[in-house]
Every structure is written in C-alpha cells, then in structure tokens.
Design a protein around this motif. Structure first.
Motif, PDB file in Angstrom:
ATOM      1  N   LYS A 138       0.830  -1.214   0.000  1.00  0.00           N
ATOM      2  CA  LYS A 138       0.000   0.000   0.000  1.00  0.00           C
ATOM      3  C   LYS A 138       0.861   1.260   0.000  1.00  0.00           C
ATOM      4  N   PHE A 139       1.847   1.315   0.880  1.00  0.00           N
ATOM      5  CA  PHE A 139       2.663   2.515   0.955  1.00  0.00           C
ATOM      6  C   PHE A 139       3.596   2.634  -0.248  1.00  0.00           C
ATOM      7  N   GLY A 140       3.990   1.496  -0.826  1.00  0.00           N
ATOM      8  CA  GLY A 140       4.770   1.546  -2.058  1.00  0.00           C
ATOM      9  C   GLY A 140       3.965   2.144  -3.202  1.00  0.00           C
ATOM     10  N   ALA A 141       2.690   1.772  -3.282  1.00  0.00           N
ATOM     11  CA  ALA A 141       1.818   2.332  -4.317  1.00  0.00           C
ATOM     12  C   ALA A 141       1.579   3.821  -4.087  1.00  0.00           C
ATOM     13  N   HIS A 142       1.369   4.208  -2.815  1.00  0.00           N
ATOM     14  CA  HIS A 142       1.181   5.625  -2.513  1.00  0.00           C
ATOM     15  C   HIS A 142       2.439   6.431  -2.883  1.00  0.00           C
ATOM     16  N   ARG A 143       3.572   5.865  -2.589  1.00  0.00           N
ATOM     17  CA  ARG A 143       4.832   6.548  -2.906  1.00  0.00           C
ATOM     18  C   ARG A 143       4.984   6.715  -4.426  1.00  0.00           C
ATOM     19  N   PHE A 144       4.615   5.672  -5.159  1.00  0.00           N
ATOM     20  CA  PHE A 144       4.703   5.747  -6.617  1.00  0.00           C
ATOM     21  C   PHE A 144       3.815   6.869  -7.160  1.00  0.00           C
ATOM     22  N   HIS A 145       2.586   6.968  -6.645  1.00  0.00           N
ATOM     23  CA  HIS A 145       1.689   8.037  -7.089  1.00  0.00           C
ATOM     24  C   HIS A 145       2.284   9.407  -6.775  1.00  0.00           C
ATOM     25  N   GLY A 146       2.841   9.552  -5.582  1.00  0.00           N
ATOM     26  CA  GLY A 146       3.413  10.838  -5.199  1.00  0.00           C
ATOM     27  C   GLY A 146       4.614  11.220  -6.035  1.00  0.00           C
ATOM     28  N   VAL A 147       5.527  10.265  -6.237  1.00  0.00           N
ATOM     29  CA  VAL A 147       6.720  10.531  -7.045  1.00  0.00           C
ATOM     30  C   VAL A 147       6.316  10.852  -8.480  1.00  0.00           C
ATOM     31  N   THR A 148       5.360  10.110  -9.013  1.00  0.00           N
ATOM     32  CA  THR A 148       4.908  10.350 -10.387  1.00  0.00           C
ATOM     33  C   THR A 148       4.299  11.736 -10.527  1.00  0.00           C
ATOM     34  N   ASP A 149       3.431  12.083  -9.607  1.00  0.00           N
ATOM     35  CA  ASP A 149       2.759  13.383  -9.673  1.00  0.00           C
ATOM     36  C   ASP A 149       3.748  14.535  -9.559  1.00  0.00           C
ATOM     37  N   ALA A 150       4.808  14.317  -8.769  1.00  0.00           N
ATOM     38  CA  ALA A 150       5.746  15.406  -8.492  1.00  0.00           C
ATOM     39  C   ALA A 150       6.860  15.529  -9.519  1.00  0.00           C
ATOM     40  N   THR A 151       7.142  14.465 -10.287  1.00  0.00           N
ATOM     41  CA  THR A 151       8.331  14.495 -11.150  1.00  0.00           C
ATOM     42  C   THR A 151       8.052  14.268 -12.622  1.00  0.00           C
ATOM     43  N   LEU A 152       6.857  13.797 -12.983  1.00  0.00           N
ATOM     44  CA  LEU A 152       6.556  13.554 -14.393  1.00  0.00           C
ATOM     45  C   LEU A 152       5.720  14.704 -14.950  1.00  0.00           C
ATOM     46  N   PRO A 153       6.106  15.293 -16.055  1.00  0.00           N
ATOM     47  CA  PRO A 153       5.269  16.342 -16.655  1.00  0.00           C
ATOM     48  C   PRO A 153       3.847  15.847 -16.888  1.00  0.00           C
ATOM     49  N   HIS A 154       2.884  16.699 -16.594  1.00  0.00           N
ATOM     50  CA  HIS A 154       1.486  16.306 -16.747  1.00  0.00           C
ATOM     51  C   HIS A 154       1.051  16.498 -18.203  1.00  0.00           C
ATOM     52  N   ASP A 155       1.698  15.718 -19.052  1.00  0.00           N
ATOM     53  CA  ASP A 155       1.427  15.765 -20.475  1.00  0.00           C
ATOM     54  C   ASP A 155       0.651  14.518 -20.890  1.00  0.00           C
ATOM     55  N   GLU A 156       0.732  14.167 -22.148  1.00  0.00           N
ATOM     56  CA  GLU A 156      -0.018  13.025 -22.662  1.00  0.00           C
ATOM     57  C   GLU A 156       0.336  11.731 -21.942  1.00  0.00           C
ATOM     58  N   GLY A 157       1.617  11.531 -21.632  1.00  0.00           N
ATOM     59  CA  GLY A 157       2.025  10.314 -20.934  1.00  0.00           C
ATOM     60  C   GLY A 157       1.401  10.197 -19.561  1.00  0.00           C
ATOM     61  N   TRP A 158       1.390  11.312 -18.831  1.00  0.00           N
ATOM     62  CA  TRP A 158       0.771  11.305 -17.507  1.00  0.00           C
ATOM     63  C   TRP A 158      -0.707  10.978 -17.598  1.00  0.00           C
ATOM     64  N   GLU A 159      -1.375  11.447 -18.644  1.00  0.00           N
ATOM     65  CA  GLU A 159      -2.799  11.167 -18.809  1.00  0.00           C
ATOM     66  C   GLU A 159      -3.055   9.677 -19.025  1.00  0.00           C
ATOM     67  N   PHE A 160      -2.176   8.993 -19.726  1.00  0.00           N
ATOM     68  CA  PHE A 160      -2.350   7.548 -19.889  1.00  0.00           C
ATOM     69  C   PHE A 160      -2.196   6.825 -18.551  1.00  0.00           C
ATOM     70  N   LEU A 161      -1.298   7.312 -17.707  1.00  0.00           N
ATOM     71  CA  LEU A 161      -1.190   6.763 -16.354  1.00  0.00           C
ATOM     72  C   LEU A 161      -2.486   6.989 -15.583  1.00  0.00           C
ATOM     73  N   ARG A 162      -3.015   8.197 -15.637  1.00  0.00           N
ATOM     74  CA  ARG A 162      -4.238   8.523 -14.912  1.00  0.00           C
ATOM     75  C   ARG A 162      -5.407   7.667 -15.390  1.00  0.00           C
ATOM     76  N   VAL A 163      -5.543   7.508 -16.687  1.00  0.00           N
ATOM     77  CA  VAL A 163      -6.625   6.675 -17.218  1.00  0.00           C
ATOM     78  C   VAL A 163      -6.455   5.235 -16.752  1.00  0.00           C
ATOM     79  N   GLY A 164      -5.227   4.736 -16.746  1.00  0.00           N
ATOM     80  CA  GLY A 164      -4.985   3.352 -16.352  1.00  0.00           C
ATOM     81  C   GLY A 164      -5.355   3.069 -14.915  1.00  0.00           C
ATOM     82  N   TRP A 165      -4.847   3.882 -13.988  1.00  0.00           N
ATOM     83  CA  TRP A 165      -5.149   3.563 -12.581  1.00  0.00           C
ATOM     84  C   TRP A 165      -6.602   3.875 -12.228  1.00  0.00           C
ATOM     85  N   SER A 166      -7.216   4.838 -12.898  1.00  0.00           N
ATOM     86  CA  SER A 166      -8.615   5.160 -12.599  1.00  0.00           C
ATOM     87  C   SER A 166      -9.558   4.081 -13.117  1.00  0.00           C
TER      88      SER A 166
END
Length: 318
Positions: A138-166
């Motif tokens: 659980k905390f590993g997954a939370h950490r992944f979400h936080g690191v991703t949100d903070a370090t990956l540009p919120h561009d097209e790639g980030w949107e595919f991540l958002r669609v996948g986990w949602s």
C-alpha cells in the motif's frame, strides 16, 4: 507519442493499482475474519478469489479457500497473473521498457519497490499474517503516485497513467461492492445477521470508513455503503469519481471538449458517467444491484478494449 509507450504507461498504472487494491482487501478481510466465528471465517474467504477474477485457477490449485492458501495465491503465486508479486513485476517491466520516457525518480522508486517485494519470504509472511506485507504494498503504491505526480510532466504520458489507474480502480470497486454485498446479505444471515463490523471492513477496503461517517453522521447502513462507493462524486475510490478521472484523461489526450467525443472509448465513458451522475441508490436497488454493477463492469471492460484499439494497436504494413 508512440503506441507502445502509451500502452506501457497505461498498464504500468493498472498493475500498480491492482497490487494496491488486492493488498487493501486482503489485509482488511484477514483482520476482520480473526474477530469472527470460525463458521463466518470460513465463509468469508471465497469472495476474495472471486474479486481477483481467478476462481477457476484457484480451485485447480487448492480446492477450498482458507487463510493460508488465499494469502499465498493472492500475494505470492507466480502462476497467478493477478497476484501482488506478479503485478509489481509486470509494472516494473513496463517501466523498464520506457525508462527514457519517465523520470529518473519514478524508475528508482518502482525498481526499489520491486526488489523490496521480491525479498519477502512467502512462507514467513504466510505464517506471520499479511499485515506487514500488505502495508509495504500500500505505501509503495502511494509513494509511486506521489513521485509520479511530483516528477513527471502532466502531459499526454501522464494522462495515460491517470486513465490506467482510474479504470482499474473503478473495476475493483465495482467487483468489491457486488461480491461483498451478495455475500453479506445472502450468505451470512445463515450464521447470524451481518453487523456493522463487516460493513466497516468493506469501507476500510477502499479507505472510505472515515469519509462515510463525515458524509452520513450515522451508523453504517448497507444501502448508504453502496451509495458511497458507487455514486459519491468526490471520494477517490468511488466508481463515479474514478470514471470522471477516466473521462478527463481521455479528453486531455484527444483534445476533445465537453459535450462531444473523439472515439468510442470516450463515448462509452461519457455514457457511464452520465448514468452515475443522475442515478439514485434507491433506483439502483430497485433495478437490481448485481445487474447494475455487472453492467458497469462490462462497460469498463469495453472502455479498456476501445482504448487499446484507439491508441495501442496499429496496422502492420506489408
């Protein structure tokens, strides 16, 4: 963006989400059962296998479910494609193939997460119970979400991540409500009426226990639990909220504005979301909760297939 990169991002997110959801349900269910009678304890393991969608495989390997074999199957089995260790491994492999398209911090985090999970000894954890292992997931997954949100540009790639986990989250919540509702209302009355503790476990499985009390200011009631997990517009694990995130991500990718759609995945997502926005829980129960949730799951599956057809598949030129 190349289709293979988009697909890897989409499935990277889905696998991380699947591992976390399985860990949440396994951990909460295990501790809830320790406080129940032995007969109730026996009855409550089967839903976890059904929610994982691997009932046939489980039966071929174990037969009757119990605490030890369910934990082993859902957490550690290499031949279970939905086990937690397999999900983390597949997530890491997807990240490895696109290292140049994700941040260095993301790769270091998920690579470290993979090796941490790999170091767990299955027999030791089975003997100790799932809490330590599930907390790590659980905390590993939370950490992944936080690191991703903070370090990956919120561009097209980030949107595919958002669609996948949602999308993965919407499906898991629908299966949880469907299976648990059926088991709690149909089976457990044979050994005693379901109590608040069992409904509390359902809420805790999706991190909604505190939010439920803030929303309703009442004891836990089955119909309100269903309303919270299906129709709540703001709880991050409700089906409605998750579907809203899928729609927002798909529109950001295609550049489509409100009131229109660019492909079949967007059309189906909008159709599901409009239903969730305007349905009331009393109407859902009158229609039949099981049928309603099955229809949502079928639509989520179709959305995933249409996303793949639109963005991941490509014609082979001969």
């Amino acid at each position: 963006m190349l289709s293979r990169i988009a697909e890897s991002l989409f499935w990277l997110a889905r696998y991380i989400e699947r591992a976390e959801d399985t860990a949440r349900i396994l951990d909460v269910n295990y501790h809830m059962l320790l406080e129940q009678s032995q007969q109730s304890y026996r009855l409550r393991w089967e839903p976890l296998i059904i929610m994982a969608g691997e009932e046939k495989l489980f039966r071929s390997l174990y037969g009757e479910p119990n605490a030890e074999n369910v934990f082993e199957f859902l957490a550690f089995r290499q031949d279970n494609p939905s086990s937690i260790v397999q999900c983390v491994s597949k997530a890491r492999e997807n990240a490895r193939t696109i290292r140049d398209r994700i941040s260095r911090e993301m790769w270091e985090d998920i690579n470290g997460f993979y090796y941490t999970v790999s170091r767990f000894n299955a027999q030791d954890e089975i003997a100790a119970g799932p809490h330590r292992f599930c907390d790590e997931i659980k905390f590993g997954a939370h950490r992944f979400h936080g690191v991703t949100d903070a370090t990956l540009p919120h561009d097209e790639g980030w949107e595919f991540l958002r669609v996948g986990w949602s999308l993965e989250r919407a499906e898991m919540t629908a299966r949880l409500v469907d299976v648990q509702y059926h088991k709690l209302l149909d089976e457990l009355p044979t050994v005693g009426a379901p109590d608040n503790h069992q409904w509390m476990a359902v809420l805790r499985s999706v991190g909604a226990y505190e939010a439920y009390h803030r929303q309703y200011h009442s004891t836990i009631e089955p119909e309100k639990v269903a309303e919270m997990l299906i129709l709540h517009p703001q709880h991050p694990r409700s089906i409605r909220f998750s579907t809203t995130e899928v729609q927002a991500g798909l529109r950001a990718i295609s550049g489509t504005g409100p009131g229109s759609y660019a492909n079949e995945a967007e059309r189906l997502t909008g159709k599901v979301l409009e239903r969730l926005r305007y349905d009331k829980v009393g109407e859902i129960f009158k229609e039949g909760l099981h049928g309603y949730l099955n229809d949502l799951l079928r639509m989520c599956g179709a959305i995933g297939e249409d996303i793949a057809r639109t963005y991941f598949y490509y014609a082979v030129v001969t």
